[in-house]
Design an enzyme around this catalytic site. Structure first.
Site, PDB file in Angstrom:
ATOM      1  N   GLY A  96     -10.716  -6.864  -3.418  1.00 37.64           N
ATOM      2  CA  GLY A  96     -11.050  -7.101  -1.854  1.00 37.64           C
ATOM      3  C   GLY A  96     -12.365  -6.430  -1.511  1.00 37.64           C
ATOM      4  O   GLY A  96     -13.053  -6.904  -0.776  1.00 37.64           O
ATOM      5  N   GLN A 128      -5.415  -5.994   5.026  1.00 35.89           N
ATOM      6  CA  GLN A 128      -3.876  -5.403   5.891  1.00 35.89           C
ATOM      7  C   GLN A 128      -3.018  -6.408   6.482  1.00 35.89           C
ATOM      8  O   GLN A 128      -1.871  -6.242   6.351  1.00 35.89           O
ATOM      9  CB  GLN A 128      -4.183  -4.169   6.800  1.00 35.89           C
ATOM     10  CG  GLN A 128      -4.605  -2.895   6.079  1.00 35.89           C
ATOM     11  CD  GLN A 128      -3.583  -2.401   5.121  1.00 35.89           C
ATOM     12  OE1 GLN A 128      -2.386  -2.531   5.073  1.00 35.89           O
ATOM     13  NE2 GLN A 128      -4.268  -1.598   4.043  1.00 35.89           N
ATOM     14  N   CYS A 176      -6.708  18.060   5.483  1.00 32.28           N
ATOM     15  CA  CYS A 176      -6.104  18.952   4.714  1.00 32.28           C
ATOM     16  C   CYS A 176      -5.669  18.420   3.519  1.00 32.28           C
ATOM     17  O   CYS A 176      -5.237  19.094   2.403  1.00 32.28           O
ATOM     18  CB  CYS A 176      -4.881  19.484   5.370  1.00 32.28           C
ATOM     19  SG  CYS A 176      -5.158  20.137   6.954  1.00 32.28           S
TER      20      CYS A 176
END
Length: 461
Positions: free
Chosen positions: A69, A177, A320
């Site tokens: 893709g 998606q 994080c």
């Protein structure tokens, strides 16, 4: 072990597995050859192209298969820009496009072109009118994803496509998606997608270019795939990709409705079960299987590890969990809380019991992470202290700057300020988000003489 990261890669669909195994025996020959084995391979390739084109909503001769893709996006962007070089060198993209589009934009800029980035609102959606206004003179190409890969928000593709048509600008849609859930509406010009997002094998992408759209393939080419994807086709994988796309489309309406119900349960229950959580993305105009939320005072990497120990595979856009220590560009563009970010994307067939168990274990895991980080458990009452308070969080990473802010906030009276010194990029998102969640005033930021930035918060209650 529940796998909740279908937005990264969906499990191989049973139909894809069957088609792959069958075509390994029948589709190994060169489809460009005229002998018996080549003709058999060509029939398989043609049938796969017809099936994929039907799902996309284009003609078979408008669609080619690519090695991924990402390659489809890069080829689409480069080919469309090159063909319209005389029109101009301006590329318009949304701020939340997939990295494949943004990397193509960076290459275009490095070659001397210009890029205009259209902002999004807090749900992650562009305003069609704002996008249309960006289509100024010299615009060669516009790019807009059909639905966001991190938060699931659907984009107004049909409205933007109409604006592009009126401006005479081709629109490339990254449908990676959403394609498994249905065709992309609107008069788009180019479309790219990736098979591993809908349950096909990895290593197969597709690129559709409408007839009449000017397109000049870049780089060396050959006679295969209309010169747009050179090299020997991975025919077994292509056949499996097309077969699985047809299969998931047949299941999409019923399975989409079922998964939407499970996601609705997560969207509703997580804020009830876990304090200080922000669910991000559009609550209505979204992919049916995806939900993203961020947990205040939480180290995202630790939370993902804890969920993994409990058997849940999820992903995150939090700084994080990033080696770059910066939040994802999507969360930055939306201006939402980034720390403790969790993306849950349910694959087809996800059991309701697995979602219930996820909701059972999540509160305890979040509480445990917060306790280890020393996060405050409740807001402190104002004290009699006077004057501003300065928190030195330089060198400390997400979510420590916000935790340190919360710890001292009770030391200032109403009307006074707390200044947080931080060189963590996430603080630019998370401190304003903390203010919004706590009903406090975010005054703004300025350069700090000690390095980093100084973020100022005023207590109003």
């Amino acid at each position: 072990m529940p796998y909740f990261d279908a937005a990264s890669a969906a499990p191989l669909h049973p139909v894809a597995r069957q088609a792959l195994l069958a075509s390994l025996d029948e589709g190994w020959a060169d489809p460009a050859r005229l002998y018996r084995e080549g003709r058999r391979a060509r029939l398989l390739l043609d049938a796969a192209r017809e099936a994929a084109a039907e799902a996309v909503g284009c003609r078979p001769d408008e669609l080619v298969f690519t090695p991924s893709g990402t390659r489809a996006v890069h080829a689409g962007v480069a080919g469309a820009l090159a063909a319209r070089r005389r029109v101009g060198d301006r590329l318009v993209v949304s701020a939340v496009e997939h990295s494949s589009v943004l990397h193509a934009a960076e290459t275009h800029t490095a070659a001397g072109g210009s890029v205009a980035e259209v902002p999004v609102d807090r749900s992650g959606a562009v305003d069609a009118a704002v996008f249309a206004a960006a289509l100024g003179p010299g615009t060669a190409l516009a790019c807009l994803q059909s639905a966001n890969h991190e938060v699931g928000t659907g984009q107004p593709v049909a409205e933007v496509a109409e604006a592009c048509r009126a401006a005479g600008v081709p629109l490339l849609v990254d449908a990676a998606q959403s394609l498994g859930w249905g065709p992309v509406e609107g008069a788009w010009s180019l479309l790219a997608a990736s098979a591993h997002k809908w349950g096909g094998p990895a290593g197969v992408g597709l690129l559709a270019v409408r007839k009449g759209v000017r397109f000049a393939p870049q780089g060396p080419s050959d006679e295969r795939e209309s010169g747009r994807a050179p090299g020997f086709e991975n025919l077994p994988a292509i056949v499996a990709a097309a077969a699985s796309l047809r299969a998931v489309r047949a299941e999409a309406e019923a399975e989409g409705a079922r998964l939407r119900g499970l996601v609705d349960r997560i969207r509703a229950r997580v804020p009830e079960l876990v304090p200080d959580v922000e669910v991000v993305g559009d609550p209505v105009r979204r992919l049916p299987h995806l939900v993203t939320f961020s947990c205040l005072y939480v180290d995202g990497e630790t939370l993902l590890h804890e969920l993994d120990r409990e058997g849940f595979s999820v992903s995150s856009g939090s700084s994080c969990t990033s080696s770059t220590l910066t939040p994802s560009h999507v969360l930055r563009a939306m201006g939402v809380l980034s720390e403790g970010n969790v993306r849950v994307s349910l694959p087809a067939g996800t059991a309701a019991d697995d979602v219930d168990r996820f909701l059972d274990v999540l509160p305890g895991l979040v509480a445990g992470v917060r306790e280890r980080l020393g996060a405050p458990v409740a807001a402190a009452a104002p004290t009699a202290a006077v004057g501003p308070v300065v928190v030195d969080a330089l060198g400390k990473r997400c979510p420590i700057p916000v935790i340190e802010l919360a710890k001292v906030f009770g030391e200032v009276p109403v009307g006074a300020t707390v200044t947080v010194l931080s060189d963590d990029e996430a603080a630019r998102l998370d401190i304003p988000a903390w203010c919004g969640m706590r009903g406090q005033e975010y005054v703004g930021e300025e350069a700090s003489p000690r390095g980093g930035r100084a973020y100022v918060v005023r207590r109003v209650s």
